[in-house]
Design a protein around this motif. Sequence first.
Motif, PDB file in Angstrom:
ATOM      1  N   ASP A 312       0.870  -1.196  -0.026  1.00  0.00           N
ATOM      2  CA  ASP A 312      -0.049   0.105  -0.051  1.00  0.00           C
ATOM      3  C   ASP A 312       0.705   1.287   0.085  1.00  0.00           C
ATOM      4  O   ASP A 312       1.745   1.853   0.991  1.00  0.00           O
ATOM      5  N   GLY A 313       0.960   1.805  -1.134  1.00  0.00           N
ATOM      6  CA  GLY A 313       1.955   3.092  -1.191  1.00  0.00           C
ATOM      7  C   GLY A 313       1.201   4.335  -1.333  1.00  0.00           C
ATOM      8  O   GLY A 313       1.743   5.374  -1.372  1.00  0.00           O
ATOM      9  N   LEU A 349       6.035   3.861   2.379  1.00  0.00           N
ATOM     10  CA  LEU A 349       4.934   2.792   2.820  1.00  0.00           C
ATOM     11  C   LEU A 349       4.485   2.779   4.398  1.00  0.00           C
ATOM     12  O   LEU A 349       3.799   2.374   4.714  1.00  0.00           O
ATOM     13  N   GLY A 350       5.008   3.790   4.994  1.00  0.00           N
ATOM     14  CA  GLY A 350       4.833   3.988   6.450  1.00  0.00           C
ATOM     15  C   GLY A 350       5.675   2.946   7.027  1.00  0.00           C
ATOM     16  O   GLY A 350       6.168   1.788   6.659  1.00  0.00           O
ATOM     17  N   PHE A 351       6.335   3.493   8.272  1.00  0.00           N
ATOM     18  CA  PHE A 351       7.579   2.554   8.837  1.00  0.00           C
ATOM     19  C   PHE A 351       7.078   1.282   9.393  1.00  0.00           C
ATOM     20  O   PHE A 351       7.611   0.362   9.424  1.00  0.00           O
ATOM     21  N   GLU A 352       5.712   1.295   9.671  1.00  0.00           N
ATOM     22  CA  GLU A 352       5.284  -0.320  10.242  1.00  0.00           C
ATOM     23  C   GLU A 352       5.249  -1.138   9.041  1.00  0.00           C
ATOM     24  O   GLU A 352       5.551  -2.493   9.043  1.00  0.00           O
ATOM     25  N   GLN A 353       4.792  -0.800   7.825  1.00  0.00           N
ATOM     26  CA  GLN A 353       4.908  -1.745   6.675  1.00  0.00           C
ATOM     27  C   GLN A 353       6.025  -1.740   6.053  1.00  0.00           C
ATOM     28  O   GLN A 353       6.171  -2.937   5.784  1.00  0.00           O
ATOM     29  N   GLY A 372       4.160  -5.995  -5.381  1.00  0.00           N
ATOM     30  CA  GLY A 372       3.278  -5.626  -6.250  1.00  0.00           C
ATOM     31  C   GLY A 372       2.458  -4.407  -5.647  1.00  0.00           C
ATOM     32  O   GLY A 372       2.138  -4.389  -4.571  1.00  0.00           O
ATOM     33  N   GLN A 373       2.716  -3.181  -6.178  1.00  0.00           N
ATOM     34  CA  GLN A 373       2.836  -1.649  -5.660  1.00  0.00           C
ATOM     35  C   GLN A 373       2.378  -1.031  -6.746  1.00  0.00           C
ATOM     36  O   GLN A 373       2.225  -1.230  -8.054  1.00  0.00           O
ATOM     37  N   ASP A 374       2.099   0.258  -6.428  1.00  0.00           N
ATOM     38  CA  ASP A 374       1.578   1.276  -7.319  1.00  0.00           C
ATOM     39  C   ASP A 374       2.512   2.166  -8.236  1.00  0.00           C
ATOM     40  O   ASP A 374       1.883   2.715  -9.411  1.00  0.00           O
TER      41      ASP A 374
END
Length: 529
Positions: A312-313, A349-353, A372-374
Amino acid sequence: MTLLKPSTPMSRRALIGGLVAAPAVLNFGRAHAHTGAGGAYLFPLGVASGDPWPDGFVLWTRLAADPIAPDGLGGLNGPVEVRWEVAADERFSRIAAAGRVAADASSAHAVHVEVQGLNPGRPYWYRFTAAGQQSPVGLARTAPAANAEVDRLKLAVASCSNWEVGYFSAYGHMADEAPDLTLFLGDYIYEYSRTGERAATNVRNYGFEEATTLAGYRNRYALHRTDADLQRLHAAAPCLVTWDDHEVLNNYSGVWPDRQGKPIDFVQRRAAGYQAFYEAMPIRRTRVDARLQMPIHKRIRYGKLAEFYMLDGRQYRSRGACIDEGGAKGQIVTDAQCADRLDPSRTFLGFEQERWLYDGLARTEAQWNILGQDLVMAGLRFENRGDETRYWTDTWDGFPAARDRMTQALHRLKPRNPVVLAGDYHSFWTNDVLLDSEDETSPVVATEFVGTSITSGGPPYEGLMSAMPANPHIKFFDSRVRGYFTMDITPDRMTTRYQAISDVRDPKASLSTLNTWVVEDGRPGAQLA
């Protein structure tokens, strides 16, 4: 949280050119006594499956009597009991699993069934029955067992399907290729409608005001799902999905819509877009939480052959670089103009992701590791004589410290055969992802394939080609064609074909292969076949 607000009514003529013919209505008694359907066929949006695991998958449908009713509820009121069946054969003579579930207005009568207890690595057929009617039949597949040797995996990869710009013939060709999995990498819908001179070239109109409410987003998905080619693709194979920006708002970044917008207002709209996305997609159970977030990133194992990281980008990333210094959304800047671009505290991506991803890459035993990303990861430098280097800030180029963390993790952890997939840019790219994006002599840590759009128009070809001499890590670029790409994966190699359709304005457009790329096991970087 108030999300429901009726959107502008749409002409039913907008549905022409897409509806799948309904199967014969079955005679099961009290057909529509409590649904408010008035005798209408309840499965006009088709069926889908997704997120396969070794003993099951998600099954999806959404009941509707009037798919684009202004309130977003599909013309139904009370709950409807739905029976689902999974069979080991096309004739449904060997039922492998079955059950009943209630479809109700709280989820716009969408149905998500997480099937378990099936055998790994094989096809299954499924269908739904409600109010005496039967849905189309779909084909799903369980993933192989985690330790299974897999000889081959066929993928079809799509992004960026603007209803107004063209027909979805590319989806029909994808279905004809009979993939094992379909990947959707974002911009499955578009939140806005084209106006003015742009609208004059529309092939077919959304006919809605811009989606800002739950009802508005629901109706965009519903309209897309009336398309026969898209329905056929979803019925032909399970899918993995992520989003980009148009599922909510063009170029949004985390909780920030643009320079003028306020996060406290925008997150309400974002939550509506996320809820509608969940209701429309065959994904595992998730929800909008108290923080108005909805996690969708996931890891899918496909035997020993492949592991997918669907990223999730958009949701967790930092605000776009230098928004306050000059213009909303993405922009082309130099580092002298935008020191914010280099800030190591910014994340894509956010540090958790990020931690979740690196932990998975550290433990993977798969032969191919597919992200797979955007958005384009490899980077694109714009260099003119006498000017400083410029960068487009909405892609990974706007978050170079986050990209450095990614490439350093790939270099340090050394997962086998990392391959990055992206959409968004409405063009084909074949890229080497370098350890240091500013140093063309640095090691190649991954291969990247970027797909063109299903319909959306591409960026200026000549303008982008003029930048290519400064970017030798980009092996191929073409923004002049629409289509998708396929991937044929074996233990020894990955073969990627760029598939181009003849004309988005032709509902029966023909298909041709633009070119073919091969990545050999253990050798990062693609070569022309």
